[in-house]
Design a protein around this motif. Structure first.
Motif, mmCIF file in Angstrom:
data_model
loop_
_atom_site.group_PDB
_atom_site.id
_atom_site.type_symbol
_atom_site.label_atom_id
_atom_site.label_comp_id
_atom_site.label_asym_id
_atom_site.label_seq_id
_atom_site.Cartn_x
_atom_site.Cartn_y
_atom_site.Cartn_z
ATOM 1 N N VAL A 58 13.484 -55.794 -43.077
ATOM 2 C CA VAL A 58 14.914 -56.053 -43.313
ATOM 3 C C VAL A 58 15.649 -56.131 -41.981
ATOM 4 C CG1 VAL A 58 17.026 -55.156 -44.387
ATOM 5 C CG2 VAL A 58 14.813 -54.830 -45.519
ATOM 6 N N SER A 59 16.528 -57.131 -41.873
ATOM 7 C CA SER A 59 17.406 -57.232 -40.702
ATOM 8 C C SER A 59 18.799 -57.637 -41.166
ATOM 9 C CB SER A 59 16.859 -58.235 -39.679
ATOM 10 O OG SER A 59 16.792 -59.529 -40.240
ATOM 11 N N LEU A 60 19.776 -57.450 -40.282
ATOM 12 C CA LEU A 60 21.171 -57.761 -40.595
ATOM 13 C C LEU A 60 21.730 -58.619 -39.478
ATOM 14 C CD1 LEU A 60 23.513 -57.049 -42.644
ATOM 15 C CD2 LEU A 60 24.239 -55.378 -40.933
ATOM 16 N N THR A 61 22.383 -59.709 -39.852
ATOM 17 C CA THR A 61 23.046 -60.573 -38.884
ATOM 18 C C THR A 61 24.548 -60.401 -39.013
ATOM 19 O OG1 THR A 61 21.242 -62.173 -38.995
ATOM 20 C CG2 THR A 61 23.324 -62.944 -38.049
ATOM 21 N N VAL A 62 25.167 -59.954 -37.922
ATOM 22 C CA VAL A 62 26.613 -59.730 -37.854
ATOM 23 C C VAL A 62 27.123 -60.433 -36.600
ATOM 24 C CG1 VAL A 62 28.429 -57.990 -37.607
ATOM 25 C CG2 VAL A 62 26.434 -57.485 -38.996
ATOM 26 N N GLY A 63 28.185 -61.212 -36.749
ATOM 27 C CA GLY A 63 28.764 -61.867 -35.586
ATOM 28 C C GLY A 63 27.795 -62.784 -34.857
ATOM 29 N N GLY A 64 26.869 -63.386 -35.589
ATOM 30 C CA GLY A 64 25.932 -64.319 -34.992
ATOM 31 C C GLY A 64 24.723 -63.694 -34.325
ATOM 32 N N ARG A 65 24.606 -62.377 -34.357
ATOM 33 C CA ARG A 65 23.452 -61.700 -33.750
ATOM 34 C C ARG A 65 22.687 -60.930 -34.819
ATOM 35 N NH1 ARG A 65 22.858 -57.016 -29.467
ATOM 36 N NH2 ARG A 65 20.603 -57.139 -29.300
ATOM 37 N N THR A 66 21.380 -60.973 -34.744
ATOM 38 C CA THR A 66 20.527 -60.317 -35.733
ATOM 39 C C THR A 66 19.978 -59.018 -35.166
ATOM 40 O OG1 THR A 66 19.947 -62.456 -36.679
ATOM 41 C CG2 THR A 66 18.479 -60.602 -37.189
ATOM 42 N N TYR A 67 20.023 -57.966 -36.014
ATOM 43 C CA TYR A 67 19.569 -56.627 -35.624
ATOM 44 C C TYR A 67 18.556 -56.131 -36.640
ATOM 45 C CZ TYR A 67 23.956 -56.691 -33.014
ATOM 46 O OH TYR A 67 24.983 -57.031 -32.174
ATOM 47 N N SER A 68 17.479 -55.521 -36.161
ATOM 48 C CA SER A 68 16.602 -54.777 -37.058
ATOM 49 C C SER A 68 17.336 -53.485 -37.420
ATOM 50 C CB SER A 68 15.263 -54.453 -36.373
ATOM 51 O OG SER A 68 15.456 -53.484 -35.359
ATOM 52 N N LEU A 69 16.872 -52.796 -38.445
ATOM 53 C CA LEU A 69 17.519 -51.533 -38.810
ATOM 54 C C LEU A 69 17.371 -50.507 -37.692
ATOM 55 C CD1 LEU A 69 16.659 -51.262 -42.610
ATOM 56 C CD2 LEU A 69 18.652 -52.281 -41.499
ATOM 57 N N SER A 74 21.271 -47.737 -32.514
ATOM 58 C CA SER A 74 21.836 -47.513 -31.179
ATOM 59 C C SER A 74 22.869 -48.570 -30.787
ATOM 60 C CB SER A 74 20.712 -47.472 -30.140
ATOM 61 O OG SER A 74 20.000 -48.685 -30.144
ATOM 62 N N GLU A 75 23.421 -49.262 -31.782
ATOM 63 C CA GLU A 75 24.454 -50.264 -31.504
ATOM 64 C C GLU A 75 25.829 -49.641 -31.748
ATOM 65 O OE1 GLU A 75 26.483 -52.730 -30.108
ATOM 66 O OE2 GLU A 75 24.440 -53.516 -30.122
ATOM 67 N N TYR A 76 26.511 -49.317 -30.651
ATOM 68 C CA TYR A 76 27.780 -48.592 -30.731
ATOM 69 C C TYR A 76 29.001 -49.464 -30.473
ATOM 70 C CZ TYR A 76 24.471 -44.783 -30.411
ATOM 71 O OH TYR A 76 23.405 -43.950 -30.640
ATOM 72 N N LYS A 77 28.806 -50.742 -30.205
ATOM 73 C CA LYS A 77 29.936 -51.617 -29.889
ATOM 74 C C LYS A 77 30.243 -52.629 -30.988
ATOM 75 C CE LYS A 77 29.263 -51.226 -24.954
ATOM 76 N NZ LYS A 77 28.926 -51.904 -23.708
ATOM 77 N N VAL A 78 29.221 -53.089 -31.682
ATOM 78 C CA VAL A 78 29.405 -54.123 -32.695
ATOM 79 C C VAL A 78 29.749 -53.485 -34.026
ATOM 80 C CG1 VAL A 78 28.273 -56.006 -33.948
ATOM 81 C CG2 VAL A 78 27.840 -55.677 -31.507
ATOM 82 N N ALA A 79 30.767 -54.044 -34.688
ATOM 83 C CA ALA A 79 31.214 -53.502 -35.978
ATOM 84 C C ALA A 79 31.004 -54.525 -37.086
ATOM 85 C CB ALA A 79 32.690 -53.124 -35.901
ATOM 86 N N TRP A 80 30.767 -54.006 -38.273
ATOM 87 C CA TRP A 80 30.729 -54.806 -39.488
ATOM 88 C C TRP A 80 32.115 -54.642 -40.087
ATOM 89 C CZ3 TRP A 80 26.595 -53.747 -43.830
ATOM 90 C CH2 TRP A 80 26.612 -54.799 -44.753
ATOM 91 N N GLU A 81 32.909 -55.689 -40.019
ATOM 92 C CA GLU A 81 34.303 -55.643 -40.437
ATOM 93 C C GLU A 81 34.418 -55.617 -41.959
ATOM 94 O OE1 GLU A 81 36.817 -55.281 -38.374
ATOM 95 O OE2 GLU A 81 35.716 -55.613 -36.513
ATOM 96 N N PHE A 82 35.420 -54.932 -42.454
ATOM 97 C CA PHE A 82 35.677 -54.902 -43.885
ATOM 98 C C PHE A 82 35.868 -56.325 -44.396
ATOM 99 C CE2 PHE A 82 38.818 -55.035 -47.335
ATOM 100 C CZ PHE A 82 38.090 -54.370 -48.298
ATOM 101 N N PRO A 85 31.354 -61.049 -44.618
ATOM 102 C CA PRO A 85 29.960 -61.153 -45.060
ATOM 103 C C PRO A 85 29.013 -61.149 -43.869
ATOM 104 C CG PRO A 85 31.317 -62.819 -46.128
ATOM 105 C CD PRO A 85 32.138 -62.218 -45.019
ATOM 106 N N ALA A 86 27.981 -60.364 -43.972
ATOM 107 C CA ALA A 86 26.885 -60.355 -43.007
ATOM 108 C C ALA A 86 25.656 -60.846 -43.766
ATOM 109 C CB ALA A 86 26.670 -58.954 -42.465
#
Length: 130
Positions: A58-69, A74-82, A85-86
């Motif tokens: 499973v991975s999540l793409t937010v703001g055009g960047r994909t992250y593994s769980l 350790s991602e403290y700068k990028v937010a999933w906005e209310f 859609p991600a």
């Protein structure tokens, strides 16, 4: 409270790399009424047609960047906005066959003022086009 709005309707699709189908994806919203820094999203548990998906797939793409769980921890700068859609992507060679599938998503969210994680859970039937 927002559980029924978490999975975005009509968003299930297979993911291709070149001519190969390497998985599937659907869009989801954060099940909390505020933005959350990605490190506060502790888990995204996905089931398809009653079968759990391994965490590492499973991975999540937010703001055009994909992250593994694991990367999200350790991602403290990028937010999933209310309301934003991600894309939740699942690595699965061959993807899903065309037709309806029951998608279950449980988001384990760490909220600063709650003593236990908030875990909105939703299941929705989505269809993969042929």
């Amino acid at each position: 409270m927002f559980d029924r709005y978490i999975i975005v309707e009509n968003s299930l699709r297979n993911v291709r790399q070149g001519s190969d189908v390497v998985g599937f994806a659907f869009d989801a919203r954060c099940g909390y009424y505020r933005r959350l820094i990605l490190s506060m999203v502790e888990e995204l548990d996905v089931e398809v047609d009653g079968t759990p998906v391994p965490r590492q797939d499973v991975s999540l793409t937010v703001g055009g960047r994909t992250y593994s769980l694991d990367e999200m921890r350790s991602e403290y700068k990028v937010a999933w906005e209310f309301g934003e859609p991600a894309t939740v992507t699942v690595a699965k060679p061959g993807g899903l066959p065309a037709g309806p599938h029951d998608i279950r998503l449980a988001e384990q969210l760490r909220i600063s003022y709650l003593p236990v994680p908030h875990t909105p859970v939703t299941t929705q039937t989505l269809t993969v086009s042929a």
